[in-house]
Design an enzyme around this catalytic site. Structure first.
Site, mmCIF file in Angstrom:
data_model
loop_
_atom_site.group_PDB
_atom_site.id
_atom_site.type_symbol
_atom_site.label_atom_id
_atom_site.label_comp_id
_atom_site.label_asym_id
_atom_site.label_seq_id
_atom_site.Cartn_x
_atom_site.Cartn_y
_atom_site.Cartn_z
ATOM 1 N N LYS A 196 0.401 -5.224 0.342
ATOM 2 C CA LYS A 196 0.490 -4.881 1.764
ATOM 3 C C LYS A 196 -0.762 -4.120 2.226
ATOM 4 O O LYS A 196 -1.611 -3.779 1.416
ATOM 5 C CB LYS A 196 1.757 -4.038 2.005
ATOM 6 C CG LYS A 196 3.042 -4.797 1.660
ATOM 7 C CD LYS A 196 3.396 -5.869 2.666
ATOM 8 C CE LYS A 196 4.326 -6.948 2.175
ATOM 9 N NZ LYS A 196 5.628 -6.563 1.714
HETATM 10 C C1 LIG Z 1 7.077 -7.001 1.566
HETATM 11 C C2 LIG Z 1 8.087 -6.947 2.618
HETATM 12 C C3 LIG Z 1 9.335 -6.334 2.445
HETATM 13 C C4 LIG Z 1 9.876 -5.887 1.112
HETATM 14 O O1 LIG Z 1 9.221 -4.887 0.506
HETATM 15 P P1 LIG Z 1 9.152 -4.726 -1.080
HETATM 16 O O2 LIG Z 1 8.356 -3.490 -1.231
HETATM 17 O O3 LIG Z 1 8.466 -5.932 -1.620
HETATM 18 O O4 LIG Z 1 10.541 -4.590 -1.573
HETATM 19 C C5 LIG Z 1 10.171 -6.228 3.536
HETATM 20 N N1 LIG Z 1 9.838 -6.721 4.732
HETATM 21 C C6 LIG Z 1 8.672 -7.347 4.943
HETATM 22 C C7 LIG Z 1 8.354 -7.874 6.302
HETATM 23 C C8 LIG Z 1 7.766 -7.509 3.888
HETATM 24 O O5 LIG Z 1 6.636 -8.184 4.081
#
Ligand SMILES: *Cc1c(COP(=O)(O)O)cnc(C)c1O
Length: 430
Positions: A196
């Protein structure tokens, strides 16, 4: 100019990997992490709480609560907002599954709505007719860094007494009309996993100004913060609500949400540098798009129509693709031709629409002999193919574009040239 896919000369001879590398990790991160390892405090919470304070400050919020991943923070946020068996939530179909799938584990169902062709976020005109007596919340996802239309979402939510959960996993630092995404609804929840824009390993964060939501989220996943001591953490009761204290010591979700402090130690370092680093990303991405000004077929996914609004860290950047301006060549043909020019990050964009995934139709999590989506008396709001046309056409109407981290104008121009060459030479692809 002859396109590379047809045997012409490639626009980019060598990809500058440094331009895309993320997250930026320096000795400062490495020593913060190794300090935790040497001290053996991976399961402690002292550093995590410092990180929470600093993150809340940066967001301008009263409370921040860290989780082991974004999925856990979103589930806690849903439970804290009162979502339970028989309820409904409204969420955009175009997002990662963890924006919505946890609703089923809580015995609720998801009424998916469509997205807007420009914002790729929740379409405010496709919400109200979905609201029923059991609707509890709207999930707004700031998709690919782009802010959701929060004015419209908040207005509908207030009118109907719904909670608003902002999935800010793609958009830490994104501004919506001058306000940070994640701070506008009742609760902001987000991933901080390694891919991210705010990337610290595996972690999630919940932010809110609502003390009740905060305490309920603590109770959901943080047993040590409800009064019970452990080997790693002293007793530390953060609950003021006597009704919640009743369950102290066992997380009511029976899901432990504690994050590894190697991640939050890195988080503290990353946060210090994050505003400057995403500013450079914004400058770089805006420069890329300025080089493509006036080129047919592809436009920036960017909130130019709103004052004081940004793309934050510009996670998973998308171009809005208009095949009709390029003699109807598909996004796939277009992106293959761009990649042949030496770009490696161009492909039909978006995620897979969730409303047609079997999970939301058929999964029987509770072993009840019927789909969880309807097992608790929910209205049957399951939707098949053809119901949410924009979300379902996402691969045709977007192309992923390179995610530049540094303002290296010469290199960025080369990438823009590759896109321009293909758009202007599109007739060679027909
Ligand atoms: C990555 C993501 C998540 C989940 O997060 P994790 O840390 O992978 O559990 C939730 N919502 C969105 C929009 C994401 O891109």
């Amino acid at each position: 100019m002859k396109l590379a896919i047809n045997g012409g000369k490639k626009t980019i001879q060598q990809e500058p990997a440094e331009l895309f590398h993320w997250p930026i990790v320096t000795d400062e991160d490495i020593s913060a992490v190794t300090d935790v390892l040497r001290a053996g405090t991976m399961s402690g919470t002292v550093i995590t709480k410092q990180f929470e304070h600093e993150f809340a400050d940066w967001m301008g919020m009263k409370h921040a609560l860290c989780f082991c991943n974004g999925t856990a923070s979103i589930m806690a946020g849903m439970w804290a907002c009162g979502i339970g068996a028989g309820d409904e939530i409204i969420a955009p179909s175009m997002t990662y599954w963890a924006s919505a799938a946890q609703a089923l584990t809580l015995g609720a169902t998801v009424n998916f709505c469509d997205i807007d062709r420009r914002t790729l976020c929740i379409d405010p005109n496709d919400i109200e007719h979905r609201i029923g007596p059991r609707t509890k919340a709207i999930v707004a996802v700031h998709y690919a860094g782009h802010p959701s239309p929060m004015d419209e979402v908040m207005q509908l939510a207030r009118k109907h007494g719904l909670k608003v959960i902002e999935d800010t996993s793609h958009a830490q630092g994104t501004l919506y009309k001058g306000r940070k995404c994640g701070t506008i609804g009742d609760v902001g929840v987000m991933s901080m996993m390694a891919g991210k824009s705010f990337a610290i390993g595996e972690a999630g964060m919940l932010i809110t100004n609502d003390r009740e939501i905060y305490e309920r989220a603590v109770l959901f996943g943080h047993y040590e913060r409800t009064g019970a001591a452990s080997r790693f953490n002293a007793s530390d009761n953060q609950l003021t609500d006597p009704a919640l204290q009743h369950f102290a010591g066992i997380p009511i979700g029976a899901m432990k949400g504690r994050v590894n402090q190697t991640c939050t130690a890195m988080g503290r370092v990353q946060l210090k540098h994050y505003p400057a680093r995403i500013q450079e990303i914004q400058d770089s991405m805006n420069y890329f798009w300025s080089c493509l000004d006036g080129v047919p077929g592809i436009k920036p996914h960017r909130p130019d129509y709103w004052e004081n609004s940004t793309m934050g860290g510009w996670y998973y950047p998308q171009g809005l693709y208009y095949a009709e301006e390029l003699g109807k060549i598909t996004s796939e043909v277009f992106s293959n031709a761009v990649n042949a020019e030496g770009v490696h990050q161009c492909f039909p964009g978006g995620n897979s629409p969730l409303h047609i995934h079997p999970y939301f139709h058929d999964s029987d999590f509770f072993h009840m002999g019927k789909p969880t989506a309807i097992a608790f008396g929910q209205r049957d709001v399951r939707q098949g193919a053809g119901t949410l046309p924009v979300a379902e056409s996402i691969h045709e109407i977007t192309v992923a574009v390179p995610w530049f981290k540094h303002l290296d104008k010469k290199e960025i121009e080369l990438y823009a040239n590759a896109f321009r060459k293909v758009a202007e030479g599109a007739d060679q692809l027909r």
